[in-house]
Design a protein around this motif. Sequence first.
Motif, PDB file in Angstrom:
ATOM      1  N   MET A   1       0.836  -1.209   0.000  1.00 50.57           N
ATOM      2  CA  MET A   1       0.000   0.000   0.000  1.00 50.57           C
ATOM      3  C   MET A   1       0.871   1.259   0.000  1.00 50.57           C
ATOM      4  O   MET A   1       0.623   2.204  -0.752  1.00 50.57           O
ATOM      5  N   TYR A   2       1.896   1.236   0.839  1.00 48.24           N
ATOM      6  CA  TYR A   2       2.796   2.380   0.969  1.00 48.24           C
ATOM      7  C   TYR A   2       3.506   2.651  -0.359  1.00 48.24           C
ATOM      8  O   TYR A   2       3.560   3.802  -0.826  1.00 48.24           O
ATOM      9  N   LEU A   3       4.033   1.603  -0.983  1.00 49.27           N
ATOM     10  CA  LEU A   3       4.756   1.771  -2.243  1.00 49.27           C
ATOM     11  C   LEU A   3       3.821   2.212  -3.369  1.00 49.27           C
ATOM     12  O   LEU A   3       4.219   2.979  -4.250  1.00 49.27           O
ATOM     13  N   HIS A   4       2.582   1.742  -3.344  1.00 48.26           N
ATOM     14  CA  HIS A   4       1.589   2.154  -4.347  1.00 48.26           C
ATOM     15  C   HIS A   4       1.384   3.667  -4.271  1.00 48.26           C
ATOM     16  O   HIS A   4       1.388   4.371  -5.295  1.00 48.26           O
TER      17      HIS A   4
ATOM     18  N   PHE B   1       2.803   6.770  -7.163  1.00 46.80           N
ATOM     19  CA  PHE B   1       1.932   7.766  -7.821  1.00 46.80           C
ATOM     20  C   PHE B   1       1.584   8.868  -6.815  1.00 46.80           C
ATOM     21  O   PHE B   1       0.435   8.988  -6.383  1.00 46.80           O
ATOM     22  N   PRO B   2       2.590   9.683  -6.432  1.00 55.99           N
ATOM     23  CA  PRO B   2       2.404  10.620  -5.315  1.00 55.99           C
ATOM     24  C   PRO B   2       1.381  11.730  -5.559  1.00 55.99           C
ATOM     25  O   PRO B   2       0.862  12.303  -4.617  1.00 55.99           O
ATOM     26  N   ARG B   3       1.096  12.040  -6.816  1.00 54.88           N
ATOM     27  CA  ARG B   3       0.154  13.132  -7.100  1.00 54.88           C
ATOM     28  C   ARG B   3      -1.225  12.613  -7.510  1.00 54.88           C
ATOM     29  O   ARG B   3      -2.069  13.366  -7.962  1.00 54.88           O
TER      30      ARG B   3
ATOM     31  N   LYS C   1       1.357  12.004   6.518  1.00 48.62           N
ATOM     32  CA  LYS C   1       2.219  11.282   7.462  1.00 48.62           C
ATOM     33  C   LYS C   1       2.966  10.132   6.786  1.00 48.62           C
ATOM     34  O   LYS C   1       3.339   9.159   7.431  1.00 48.62           O
ATOM     35  N   MET C   2       3.190  10.258   5.473  1.00 50.42           N
ATOM     36  CA  MET C   2       3.811   9.171   4.727  1.00 50.42           C
ATOM     37  C   MET C   2       5.335   9.182   4.773  1.00 50.42           C
ATOM     38  O   MET C   2       5.985   8.367   4.157  1.00 50.42           O
ATOM     39  N   SER C   3       5.919  10.124   5.494  1.00 47.64           N
ATOM     40  CA  SER C   3       7.376  10.183   5.591  1.00 47.64           C
ATOM     41  C   SER C   3       7.919   8.913   6.247  1.00 47.64           C
ATOM     42  O   SER C   3       7.322   8.394   7.193  1.00 47.64           O
ATOM     43  N   PRO C   4       9.080   8.394   5.739  1.00 50.30           N
ATOM     44  CA  PRO C   4       9.677   7.196   6.352  1.00 50.30           C
ATOM     45  C   PRO C   4      10.039   7.399   7.827  1.00 50.30           C
ATOM     46  O   PRO C   4      10.180   6.451   8.580  1.00 50.30           O
TER      47      PRO C   4
ATOM     48  N   TYR D   1       8.189   8.890  10.019  1.00 49.60           N
ATOM     49  CA  TYR D   1       7.020   8.962  10.886  1.00 49.60           C
ATOM     50  C   TYR D   1       6.907   7.693  11.720  1.00 49.60           C
ATOM     51  O   TYR D   1       7.033   6.594  11.214  1.00 49.60           O
ATOM     52  N   ARG D   2       6.652   7.855  12.989  1.00 47.16           N
ATOM     53  CA  ARG D   2       6.789   6.738  13.930  1.00 47.16           C
ATOM     54  C   ARG D   2       5.549   5.859  14.087  1.00 47.16           C
ATOM     55  O   ARG D   2       5.617   4.819  14.719  1.00 47.16           O
ATOM     56  N   VAL D   3       4.421   6.294  13.575  1.00 51.22           N
ATOM     57  CA  VAL D   3       3.220   5.459  13.677  1.00 51.22           C
ATOM     58  C   VAL D   3       2.668   5.223  12.268  1.00 51.22           C
ATOM     59  O   VAL D   3       2.886   6.023  11.366  1.00 51.22           O
ATOM     60  N   PRO D   4       1.971   4.124  12.060  1.00 50.48           N
ATOM     61  CA  PRO D   4       1.436   3.832  10.729  1.00 50.48           C
ATOM     62  C   PRO D   4       0.521   4.957  10.229  1.00 50.48           C
ATOM     63  O   PRO D   4      -0.381   5.379  10.958  1.00 50.48           O
ATOM     64  N   PRO D   5       0.756   5.459   9.003  1.00 49.92           N
ATOM     65  CA  PRO D   5      -0.043   6.584   8.481  1.00 49.92           C
ATOM     66  C   PRO D   5      -1.375   6.117   7.906  1.00 49.92           C
ATOM     67  O   PRO D   5      -1.674   6.305   6.725  1.00 49.92           O
ATOM     68  N   ILE D   6      -2.165   5.486   8.759  1.00 45.97           N
ATOM     69  CA  ILE D   6      -3.438   4.932   8.283  1.00 45.97           C
ATOM     70  C   ILE D   6      -4.596   5.373   9.175  1.00 45.97           C
ATOM     71  O   ILE D   6      -4.422   5.584  10.372  1.00 45.97           O
ATOM     72  N   VAL D   7      -5.737   5.535   8.539  1.00 46.56           N
ATOM     73  CA  VAL D   7      -6.975   5.827   9.250  1.00 46.56           C
ATOM     74  C   VAL D   7      -7.953   4.734   8.824  1.00 46.56           C
ATOM     75  O   VAL D   7      -8.169   4.529   7.627  1.00 46.56           O
ATOM     76  N   MET D   8      -8.513   4.020   9.783  1.00 45.17           N
ATOM     77  CA  MET D   8      -9.357   2.888   9.443  1.00 45.17           C
ATOM     78  C   MET D   8     -10.806   3.105   9.891  1.00 45.17           C
ATOM     79  O   MET D   8     -11.057   3.675  10.940  1.00 45.17           O
ATOM     80  N   TYR D   9     -11.702   2.638   9.040  1.00 43.61           N
ATOM     81  CA  TYR D   9     -13.129   2.749   9.316  1.00 43.61           C
ATOM     82  C   TYR D   9     -13.764   1.365   9.336  1.00 43.61           C
ATOM     83  O   TYR D   9     -13.310   0.456   8.640  1.00 43.61           O
TER      84      TYR D   9
END
Length: 205
Positions: A14-17, A21-23, A119-122, A124-132
């Motif tokens: 997911m992170y590499l995806h 395609f950053p934009r 928060k996608m910087s390498p 960053y100390r916690v997973p940059p995810i928001v889950m629903y």
Amino acid sequence: MGEVELSCRAYVKMYLHACLFPRCSINGLLLSSSPAGGAVCVTDCVPLLHSHLPLAPITQLALTQVDVWCSQTQQRIVGYYQANSCASDNSPTPCALKIADKIAEQFDNAVLLMLDGSKMSPDYRVPPIVMYERKDSRWILKDKHTIMLRQWEETRAIASQMLESGDHSLLVDFDSHLDDITQDWTNQKLNTKISELASPANGNI
């Protein structure tokens, strides 16, 4: 709904995806090879699109193909992920909600995961995810304490290493596969690379 566990492989892809395609807004499907019942363990993901996310025919084609592949590989679709083109926006779009609803029709404990681009910087100390999670026909924020990445530091290091070495270019999403059908959207090469980098101590690759 109880705990949700993300494997190293699922997170790294997911992170590499998103980094490839950053934009763009990107999306994909979350898969599990774990038995039904108990915690939802996301063991893999299939990157889908990086353009025209709301385009229904392509999404339907992708869902059908992934579903067939899952039935052949003893996996099932358990959720959906998306990153929006605006890094500061991690709210589910109508497209995200529609696809997540469709998955929830087949899997009761389906999850909707948004990547937080800010928060996608390498570093960053916690997973940059928001889950629903889905409750009473609505998607609501899930308690962060019920989301697990067992080997987060190792997973973060692998994601960072693969990005620095350019291995993110190995990733093939369904969009790229449609442009060139010789490209493998199941990402076996990338899976192998992640497995090689993950230590034997990480029992959940």
